[in-house]
Write a protein that holds these residues in place. Structure first.
Motif, PDB file in Angstrom:
ATOM      1  N   LEU A 476       0.924  -1.293   0.113  1.00 16.28           N
ATOM      2  CA  LEU A 476      -0.069   0.016  -0.028  1.00 16.28           C
ATOM      3  C   LEU A 476       1.017   1.146   0.008  1.00 16.28           C
ATOM      4  O   LEU A 476       0.362   2.151  -0.470  1.00 16.28           O
ATOM      5  N   SER A 477       1.997   1.202   0.536  1.00 14.05           N
ATOM      6  CA  SER A 477       2.964   2.430   0.771  1.00 14.05           C
ATOM      7  C   SER A 477       3.906   2.445  -0.559  1.00 14.05           C
ATOM      8  O   SER A 477       4.485   3.523  -0.515  1.00 14.05           O
ATOM      9  N   THR A 526       0.887  12.765   4.207  1.00 13.58           N
ATOM     10  CA  THR A 526       0.537  11.373   4.194  1.00 13.58           C
ATOM     11  C   THR A 526      -0.489  10.653   5.087  1.00 13.58           C
ATOM     12  O   THR A 526      -0.991   9.750   4.902  1.00 13.58           O
ATOM     13  N   SER A 530      -4.617   6.667   3.107  1.00 13.40           N
ATOM     14  CA  SER A 530      -5.309   5.520   2.700  1.00 13.40           C
ATOM     15  C   SER A 530      -6.430   5.295   3.514  1.00 13.40           C
ATOM     16  O   SER A 530      -6.010   5.151   4.936  1.00 13.40           O
ATOM     17  N   TYR A 532      -9.991   2.412   4.514  1.00 14.12           N
ATOM     18  CA  TYR A 532     -10.673   1.295   4.198  1.00 14.12           C
ATOM     19  C   TYR A 532     -11.932   1.365   4.934  1.00 14.12           C
ATOM     20  O   TYR A 532     -12.092   1.334   6.011  1.00 14.12           O
TER      21      TYR A 532
END
Length: 566
Positions: A476-477, A526, A530, A532
């Protein structure tokens, strides 16, 4: 394991940390430490500070000045350290014979903290956005005159744009106005100036007030409206005492005409029980009076400029004042957080300006910002320094010759020992509270958290339902080399009863930079990058027992809670 192999592994570990370029978030990297009066690391540093200050004093580095120092934190009303030095050259007939934490000094421009705090108590941040002309009729008339006079309006060098200036710009030295009016004008030494080649001035150009007769409000504004601006508004910080005299009048306007001294007593000194803090000159028996010019400066009257530099206080009272700011005793916490922020740069990369903070940055591994306010008036000086990251601070008061330089040196000596100790104490306490293994009974889900040579809590292993989460987070990174993965948990400052919030920072793989565009920390960009199911993959919450120690942790994106097993 042989010692040489252990040292090699340690060196390799440190090298990996350096190579990753961890880039911590700005602010604390561990929760603020508590119970510092019993913390061995901090207590050792305090003993070192006492010894260092005493040695410097014995060596004559403080020019024979009397000093009063208190170091404090927010978890106790008692000082962590109280230190006092009494110079030989003091007037014991008028003042004290021995300096202690209750000895009164003049605090000079540290006085500016009082009108600023009063503004926030009375109106929060809203008044800071207002034009100053809203509260000061003399300046509204000047602003209206400027707008109606094309000659003045087109002359940006001789006339201040009072229509542009906000209350907040005055508070942060961004108004671009003159430093003072009347006080310490060099016409007091006219004969000396003329012997140095300066012209004699006609009476109309000589301030009619200042020393020894302070200016009235009318005289002050008559003079300020003739003073030339220094720079345009909000272009660069330019120090101004006059700005805080004006802010003193704003405080009075917000209090429906009540005078500044009464507002200060009602809103600050009485609620905080600051019995050794005075707006006007107290009895000299309470203070330390240097032999040379001490009586003159003790009695020196700056009149209505007092909100800018005329207040008297003690080390104990100023510690109480600083602790109240850090604890948000008189303000909502949201207001305090907003207040403890820089508003302008200076030409020094480690020195910024707030309202009216002088913000100094320390440290190589990460910046630790001290929110300070220093002050000088004649033979007296003061430094108030707050460390929001560690909920601690210190105050230094001085009386004697060259006290500004003496207190700057003493402040450096205190900071060099205190800040690393506070950082280490925070790390030690974080390790004791949060480090360990967290796992469900089946063993298929677990996470291990510890501390190392880098910042923050570090995740060293992580499995969810039998899946190693490290490769998942690498994918993911965008990280392909496992040695470049670092998952570190930083406190966010968010909390609920029995819960503390952290966010994971995973530094992205970046090439070595050659300048600020390519090498600056972008971790702030950052965070929460992300998600979810509307939950960030970097969100962690620790559940705490009654003593504040972690009993479980929730990597919230996984919708699970892992109890602490060891």
């Amino acid at each position: 394991m042989p010692l040489h192999k252990l040292l090699l592994l340690l060196l390799l570990h440190i090298a990996v940390i350096d190579a990753i370029h961890l880039c911590p978030l700005q602010g604390p990297i561990w929760p603020a430490p508590t119970g510092l009066s019993n913390d061995a690391t901090v207590q050792s540093a305090l003993k070192n500070i006492t010894k260092t200050i005493q040695n410097a004093s014995d060596a004559g580095n403080f020019s024979g000045a009397s000093l009063s120092l208190e170091i404090f934190d927010t978890s106790s009303s008692n000082a962590l350290l109280t230190y006092a030095h009494t110079a030989k050259e003091i007037n014991t007939t008028l003042g004290v014979s021995k300096v202690d934490e209750n000895t009164v000094f003049r605090i000079g421009s540290t006085s500016k903290m009082f009108p600023m705090l009063l503004l926030l108590i009375q109106g929060g941040f809203s008044p800071l956005q207002d034009p100053i002309s809203k509260y000061i009729p003399e300046l509204k008339a000047a602003a209206d005159d400027l707008l109606g006079n094309s000659t003045k309006r087109n002359n940006g060098i001789d006339y201040t744009r009072w229509n542009e200036i906000t209350v907040g710009e005055l508070a942060s030295h961004l108004a671009g106005i003159a430093r003072d009016y009347g006080v310490l004008d060099l016409t007091e030494q006219a004969s000396l100036l003329q012997s140095l080649g300066f012209p004699a001035l006609p009476p109309a150009q000589i301030p009619p007030c200042g020393v020894p007769n302070p200016c009235s409000r009318k005289q002050f504004f008559d003079g300020m409206l003739q003073s030339h601006p220094i720079v345009p508004t909000s272009s660069t910080p330019i120090y101004s005492n006059a700005a805080f005299q004006v802010l003193g009048y704003v405080v009075e306007a917000l209090a429906n005409g009540k005078d500044f001294e009464k507002v200060m007593k009602e809103k600050i000194t009485k609620p905080l029980n600051m019995a050794h803090t005075f707006y006007t000159t107290p009895n000299s028996s309470l203070g330390v009076i240097p032999s040379y010019q001490g009586e003159y400066w003790w009695d020196f009257d700056i009149g209505e400029e007092a909100p800018a530099g005329g207040i008297f206080s003690s080390a104990k009272d100023m510690s109480t004042f600083g602790r109240a700011i850090l604890n948000s005793t008189l303000l909502p916490q949201s207001t305090t957080r907003r207040w403890l922020k820089p508003l302008a740069h200076t030409s020094s990369i480690d020195y910024a300006v707030g309202a009216p903070w002088e913000i100094l940055s320390f440290g190589n591994e990460r910046p630790i910002d001290l929110y300070t306010k220093s002050g000088d008036i004649g033979t007296y000086s003061c430094v108030l320094s707050l460390d929001p990251d560690h909920s601690a601070g210190f105050v230094l008061l001085g009386a004697g010759n060259n006290t500004h330089v003496s207190l700057a040196l003493a402040s450096d000596l205190v900071s060099q020992s205190l800040l690393p100790a506070l950082e280490q104490a925070a790390k030690n306490q974080a390790h004791a509270r949060f480090a360990g293994k967290y796992a469900l009974g089946t063993g298929n889900s677990s996470i291990t958290i510890t501390t190392d040579d880098g910042p923050a809590l570090v995740v060293t292993s992580w499995v969810n339902n039998g899946t190693n989460m490290f490769p998942s987070y690498m994918a993911l990174s965008g990280i392909t080399d496992p040695s470049m993965l670092s998952i570190r948990l930083y406190p966010t400052g968010l909390e609920s009863p029995g819960q503390l919030s952290f966010r994971a920072v995973i530094p992205p793989p970046l090439p070595s930079g050659i300048g600020p565009f390519s090498s600056s920390c972008i971790s702030w960009v950052t965070v929460d990058g992300s998600v979810y199911g509307n939950v960030g993959i970097d969100e962690f919450v620790f559940n705490l027992d009654g003593k504040g120690n972690a009993v479980s942790v929730s990597p919230r994106v996984l919708r699970t809670v892992l109890p602490k097993t060891k």
